[in-house]
Design an enzyme around this catalytic site. Sequence first.
Site: not given
Ligand code: ZN
Length: 173
Positions: A46, A51, A91-92, A133-134, A137
């Site tokens: 995701g 991000q 998380c990236l 989660h996204e 962000h």
């Molecule tokens: Zn994330």
Amino acid sequence: MAIREIVEFPDPRLRTKAQPVTVFDADLKRLVADMFETMYEAPGIGLAATQIDVHRQLLVLDVSEEKNAPLVVINPRIVQSEGKQVYQEGCLSVPGIFADVERAERIRVEAQDVDGKPVTIEADGLLAVCIQHEMDHLLGKLFVDYLSPLKRELVRKKLAKQRRNAEPAAVGV
Ligand code: ZN
């Protein structure tokens, strides 16, 4: 298509609140294509526009094993949620860090697709975790915010050390 740079914690740009997408044009489709390329390459399941330092309410996801179920979620709103689940998230933007987070087990999301058409998404399990989660962000929120201040400080120190040692990023969302 192009791979975009992923902004990493504790970069303050990750705290920006995203604005709704209002124009559904070729530029938006190019942005979505870049986000999928960036997410798959990372690799991740995701990615929120936040991000890559684009502050629009836009997510891309693919939680399938075969990486053949791309999902674009624009201007999402959770209209119903049920139950609880705990999942070890990554998380990236916080590479190499994993922690248990409690979220709703099942959610119903009203959103728009890349053409602006209204869509309703019913999600449970991993997809529900990933969407929640996204969506965090888009509000400038990170999964490490659910940890205690002490643990969050340890995460910040570990990431600073990782960057010095230039370790490769792990799978995240
Ligand atoms: Zn994330």
